[in-house]
Design a protein around this motif. Sequence first.
Motif, PDB file in Angstrom:
ATOM      1  N   ARG A 175       0.831  -1.209   0.000  1.00 39.81           N
ATOM      2  CA  ARG A 175       0.000   0.000   0.000  1.00 39.81           C
ATOM      3  C   ARG A 175       0.869   1.263   0.000  1.00 39.81           C
ATOM      4  NH1 ARG A 175      -5.470  -0.656   1.569  1.00 39.81           N
ATOM      5  NH2 ARG A 175      -6.014  -2.854   1.709  1.00 39.81           N
TER       6      ARG A 175
ATOM      7  N   ARG B  32       7.554  -6.464  -6.328  1.00 29.01           N
ATOM      8  CA  ARG B  32       7.627  -7.621  -5.425  1.00 29.01           C
ATOM      9  C   ARG B  32       9.075  -7.907  -5.022  1.00 29.01           C
ATOM     10  NH1 ARG B  32       2.601  -9.412  -4.744  1.00 29.01           N
ATOM     11  NH2 ARG B  32       3.422 -10.686  -3.094  1.00 29.01           N
TER      12      ARG B  32
ATOM     13  N   ASP C 288       2.191 -14.246   0.351  1.00 29.67           N
ATOM     14  CA  ASP C 288       3.289 -15.093  -0.151  1.00 29.67           C
ATOM     15  C   ASP C 288       4.380 -15.258   0.907  1.00 29.67           C
ATOM     16  OD1 ASP C 288       4.100 -12.464  -0.075  1.00 29.67           O
ATOM     17  OD2 ASP C 288       5.372 -12.608  -1.840  1.00 29.67           O
TER      18      ASP C 288
ATOM     19  N   ARG D 236      -2.922 -14.488 -10.280  1.00 28.31           N
ATOM     20  CA  ARG D 236      -1.898 -13.617 -10.885  1.00 28.31           C
ATOM     21  C   ARG D 236      -0.615 -14.426 -11.132  1.00 28.31           C
ATOM     22  NH1 ARG D 236      -0.988 -10.317  -5.339  1.00 28.31           N
ATOM     23  NH2 ARG D 236       0.443 -11.792  -4.391  1.00 28.31           N
TER      24      ARG D 236
HETATM   25  O1   DC Z   1      -3.570  -7.339   3.114  1.00 29.32           O
HETATM   26  P1   DC Z   1      -3.975  -6.094   2.333  1.00 29.32           P
HETATM   27  O2   DC Z   1      -5.385  -6.128   1.800  1.00 29.32           O
HETATM   28  O3   DC Z   1      -3.661  -4.819   3.045  1.00 29.32           O
HETATM   29  O4   DC Z   1      -3.025  -6.147   1.050  1.00 29.32           O
HETATM   30  C1   DC Z   1      -3.059  -5.136   0.090  1.00 29.32           C
HETATM   31  C2   DC Z   1      -2.741  -5.708  -1.285  1.00 29.32           C
HETATM   32  O5   DC Z   1      -1.393  -6.166  -1.362  1.00 29.32           O
HETATM   33  C3   DC Z   1      -3.634  -6.863  -1.736  1.00 29.32           C
HETATM   34  O6   DC Z   1      -4.108  -6.554  -3.039  1.00 29.32           O
HETATM   35  C4   DC Z   1      -2.728  -8.054  -1.825  1.00 29.32           C
HETATM   36  C5   DC Z   1      -1.341  -7.477  -1.892  1.00 29.32           C
HETATM   37  N1   DC Z   1      -0.362  -8.235  -1.107  1.00 29.32           N
HETATM   38  C6   DC Z   1       0.477  -9.072  -1.781  1.00 29.32           C
HETATM   39  O7   DC Z   1       0.371  -9.208  -2.995  1.00 29.32           O
HETATM   40  N2   DC Z   1       1.434  -9.754  -1.098  1.00 29.32           N
HETATM   41  C7   DC Z   1       1.558  -9.619   0.228  1.00 29.32           C
HETATM   42  N3   DC Z   1       2.522 -10.298   0.868  1.00 29.32           N
HETATM   43  C8   DC Z   1       0.682  -8.781   0.945  1.00 29.32           C
HETATM   44  C9   DC Z   1      -0.277  -8.089   0.239  1.00 29.32           C
END
Ligand code: DC
Length: 231
Positions: free
Chosen positions: A40, A111, A133, A189
């Motif tokens: 975020r 990522r 993940d 994805r």
């Molecule tokens: O948990 P959250 O809803 O605050 O996460 C926000 C976004 O980030 C959600 O679209 C998934 C992504 N996310 C991710 O891809 N990998 C992570 N380790 C944590 C969150």
Amino acid sequence: MDNKIIIAIDGHSSCGKGTLAKNLAKELGYLFIDSGAMYRAVTLYLLRNNIPLEEVAEDPALLGNIKITFVYDAEKSFYETYLNGENVEKEIRSMEVSRRVSPVSAIRTVRLFLVAQQQNIGANRGVVMDGRDIGTVVFPDAELKIFMTASAEIRAKRRYEELQKKGIHVNYQEVLHNIRERDHIDSTRDESPLAKAEDAITLDNSAMSKDVQARLALQWARGVIKSLAHQ
Ligand code: DC
């Protein structure tokens, strides 16, 4: 002997990962990291600086000025997210960031950038991290992995009630649709899709109170820590 472990908590949206992770961290005196908050914060940075996603995908150097930190607020018993020294806890929960974070978290360069930081944070162990993940990519060697889930209907009901309480009026069917859609995007994805690690324990909390979950997870954690002490 120091038996600090890493606890990885993954699972679907809106199934209480954060609550469980925070509780475990508090009981064990560990650091709690909300990895979603990091995705975020990157989203907020890109929005504020008008950086197009295609450019980030091509040029990871565009992320070079981003520094994300967490500061514990003892009064609120809460870790707040800071972006380049500024408290952005509120902004990163806004609807605009929520709407845009999914495509940002699907970008490989983003990522790689965040996973490296998450691994650094866990270098000394003693961390509970929640995300999508964590047990599969960030800490495949975590000593305890929990994969949380609950039926889409139950999660939608909880989310619906939470929004009602905040005075935000939405339609239950809309919430359910949104949850199903996010499940689909997260799980299909290309980059690090949400998946249960082979060695993760599944915690289906469809019919479980928060207290029961907290007690159960703490029992698992203490069990693992104890077994390490005997090795
Ligand atoms: O948990 P959250 O809803 O605050 O996460 C926000 C976004 O980030 C959600 O679209 C998934 C992504 N996310 C991710 O891809 N990998 C992570 N380790 C944590 C969150």
